[in-house]
Scaffold this motif. Structure first.
Motif, short mmCIF file in Angstrom:
data_model
loop_
_atom_site.label_atom_id
_atom_site.label_comp_id
_atom_site.label_asym_id
_atom_site.label_seq_id
_atom_site.Cartn_x
_atom_site.Cartn_y
_atom_site.Cartn_z
N ILE A 195 -25.29 -25.19 -3.34
CA ILE A 195 -24.72 -25.87 -4.11
C ILE A 195 -26.28 -27.34 -4.22
N ASP A 196 -24.74 -28.45 -3.14
CA ASP A 196 -26.05 -29.57 -3.10
C ASP A 196 -26.34 -29.45 -1.24
N ARG A 197 -26.44 -28.80 -0.42
CA ARG A 197 -27.29 -28.36 0.70
C ARG A 197 -26.71 -29.50 1.96
N LYS A 198 -25.27 -30.05 1.21
CA LYS A 198 -24.46 -31.15 2.44
C LYS A 198 -24.01 -29.79 3.18
N SER A 199 -23.70 -30.23 4.68
CA SER A 199 -22.94 -29.73 5.64
C SER A 199 -21.61 -29.70 5.95
N THR A 200 -21.42 -28.49 6.58
CA THR A 200 -19.91 -28.62 6.18
C THR A 200 -19.09 -28.68 8.00
N SER A 201 -18.02 -29.76 8.13
CA SER A 201 -17.90 -30.38 9.82
C SER A 201 -16.82 -29.25 10.26
N GLY A 202 -16.40 -29.69 11.77
CA GLY A 202 -15.68 -28.61 11.65
C GLY A 202 -14.96 -29.48 12.81
N THR A 203 -14.32 -29.63 13.22
CA THR A 203 -13.10 -30.29 14.33
C THR A 203 -11.87 -29.81 14.64
N CYS A 204 -11.04 -30.08 15.74
CA CYS A 204 -10.32 -29.37 15.88
C CYS A 204 -9.71 -30.67 17.06
N GLN A 205 -7.99 -30.91 18.04
CA GLN A 205 -7.69 -31.57 18.65
C GLN A 205 -6.76 -30.87 19.26
N LEU A 206 -6.76 -30.99 20.64
CA LEU A 206 -6.14 -29.58 21.12
C LEU A 206 -4.99 -30.91 22.57
N LEU A 207 -4.15 -30.66 22.10
CA LEU A 207 -3.17 -31.31 23.59
C LEU A 207 -2.27 -30.07 24.44
N GLY A 208 -3.45 -30.04 25.97
CA GLY A 208 -3.96 -28.83 26.76
C GLY A 208 -4.36 -28.28 26.63
N LYS A 218 -16.44 -30.53 3.35
CA LYS A 218 -18.15 -31.04 3.59
C LYS A 218 -18.21 -32.24 3.75
N GLN A 219 -19.00 -32.75 4.76
CA GLN A 219 -19.90 -34.20 4.51
C GLN A 219 -19.75 -34.91 3.26
N ALA A 220 -19.60 -36.14 2.84
CA ALA A 220 -19.57 -37.01 2.23
C ALA A 220 -21.36 -36.88 1.90
N SER A 221 -22.49 -36.69 2.48
CA SER A 221 -23.50 -37.32 2.44
C SER A 221 -25.06 -35.78 3.01
N VAL A 222 -25.41 -35.64 2.66
CA VAL A 222 -27.21 -35.22 2.72
C VAL A 222 -26.60 -35.24 4.49
N ALA A 223 -27.71 -34.49 5.33
CA ALA A 223 -27.59 -34.48 6.74
C ALA A 223 -28.86 -33.74 6.89
N LEU A 224 -29.56 -34.55 7.28
CA LEU A 224 -31.93 -34.43 6.91
C LEU A 224 -31.61 -33.30 7.97
N SER A 225 -30.84 -34.03 9.39
CA SER A 225 -30.99 -32.70 10.73
C SER A 225 -29.32 -31.88 10.99
#
Length: 361
Positions: A195-208, A218-225
């Motif tokens: 719809i708006d061509r915004k990117s999707t961020s994925g993160t994860c944090q591990l303990l061991g 979805k990211q707040a702004s459109v990324a150019l690259s």
């Protein structure tokens, strides 16, 4: 009292530690000494009218199995209740929560569906993501269309429910042998939203090797690259790692440079090389703290090959083989897969005290 989480309380006595976590009028507590735990239980019973529920097995729809080899947290009963609630108990199981051919958009020409039912499905599934990171991306993608749901959106949600039919007893395994090293992974699907061509961020944090935090949004702004999209995702992951670092300091854990694994050498270069700053001035200033914390030595940006990028499961639909591999590497297992580890019995009387729970009467 914890310096970051004000509902966390810790007591150290000699070489033993007592940990108490409060949620409204419920308490979870445990410690390294049965004597310390029993003393706390007796003191609380004298001061308040509380019902001691015993070893933690069920809490806020979370089912917990504790054993010598580790702890398994799942929501199998809740998953079955969802299937029954939305009449999907007899549906055909699916091996993944979303097809790789799925491309959801507003579908304005599609047939409208009951908004109340659709929102009910999304709300139920969002709570299930507390122990099911494998459905995080699919649920969050479908949640974008709650304002005006169409038949195609409901079909996508039903696909997630059919996946739950295939894997009702899946949860998170926390091994007692896992190290206490903090690390993070981040990735982004550039311009993934149709719809708006915004990117999707994925993160994860591990303990061991234990997954303790994850996100897909979805990211707040459109990324150019692609570089910019992954740089923004890494900044989000960095923020979460710093918060976890502060939380863990209350437990007496200290960390130096925390590894943050990114599969883009260009994004790493943007964070490491100040010369590239002139090319990235258009990126919102709040994301540039990633470079600041790298220079301060709080994090260490490390390149990881795409095949080993755990956060792919949070940014896009995957084929069955890739999906199940990443699911397993994140510690998302079937109940049967951990029963052998737990069948050795309860924690020994002279070992660490298991988690207990209380409910206010």
């Amino acid at each position: 009292m914890g310096s970051v989480d004000k509902t966390l309380f810790l007591l150290s006595r000699g070489g033993d530690t007592l940990i108490v976590q409060i949620y409204v009028d419920d308490i979870i507590f445990g410690g390294s000494s049965h004597t310390l735990v029993s003393s706390f239980a007796e003191q609380m019973s004298r001061e308040f009218e509380m019902s001691l529920m015993g070893e933690l097995q069920f809490f806020l729809e979370l089912q917990i199995k504790q054993g010598l080899e580790g702890t398994f947290v799942h929501q199998a009963k809740y998953a079955r209740d969802i299937l029954k609630k939305f009449n999907m108990g007899d549906s055909k199981p699916m091996t993944t929560p979303m097809s790789t051919n799925t491309a959801l958009d507003a579908d304005e020409d599609g047939e409208a569906v009951d908004q109340k039912e659709f929102r009910g499905m999304i709300g139920s599934l969002l709570y299930l993501t507390a122990t099911r990171p494998d459905i995080q991306f699919a649920v969050c993608l479908c949640a974008r269309y709650q304002a005006s749901p169409r038949t195609s959106h409901r079909q996508a949600v039903k696909r997630i429910l059919r996946y739950l039919k295939f894997t009702p007893e899946v949860g998170l395994w926390y091994s007692s042998g896992s190290s206490l090293s903090l690390s993070g992974f981040s990735d982004a699907n550039h311009a993934g939203c149709r719809i708006d061509r915004k990117s999707t961020s994925g993160t994860c944090q591990l303990l061991g090797t234990s997954l303790v935090s994850w996100s897909s949004h979805k990211q707040a702004s459109v990324a150019l690259s692609t570089t910019e999209a992954k740089y923004v995702a890494a900044a989000s992951c960095c923020s979460q790692l710093l918060w976890m670092k502060a939380i863990l300091s209350d437990f007496g854990l200290r960390f130096g440079r925390i590894p943050l694994l990114v599969d883009s050498t260009s994004a790493i270069s943007v964070a490491k090389n100040p010369v590239l700053h002139s090319r990235t001035k258009h990126i919102d200033v709040r994301f540039h703290f990633l470079r600041d914390h790298y220079e301060k030595g709080d994090i260490d940006l490390i390149h990881v090959v795409s095949a080993n990028q755990l956060t792919d499961i949070f940014t896009k639909p995957l084929e069955f083989d890739a999906f199940t591999r990443l699911r397993g590497e994140l510690g998302v297992l079937q109940v049967e897969g951990v029963d052998n580890a737990l069948i050795k019995g309860r924690l020994r009387a002279n070992g660490p005290a298991s988690l207990l729970s209380w409910c206010d009467e």
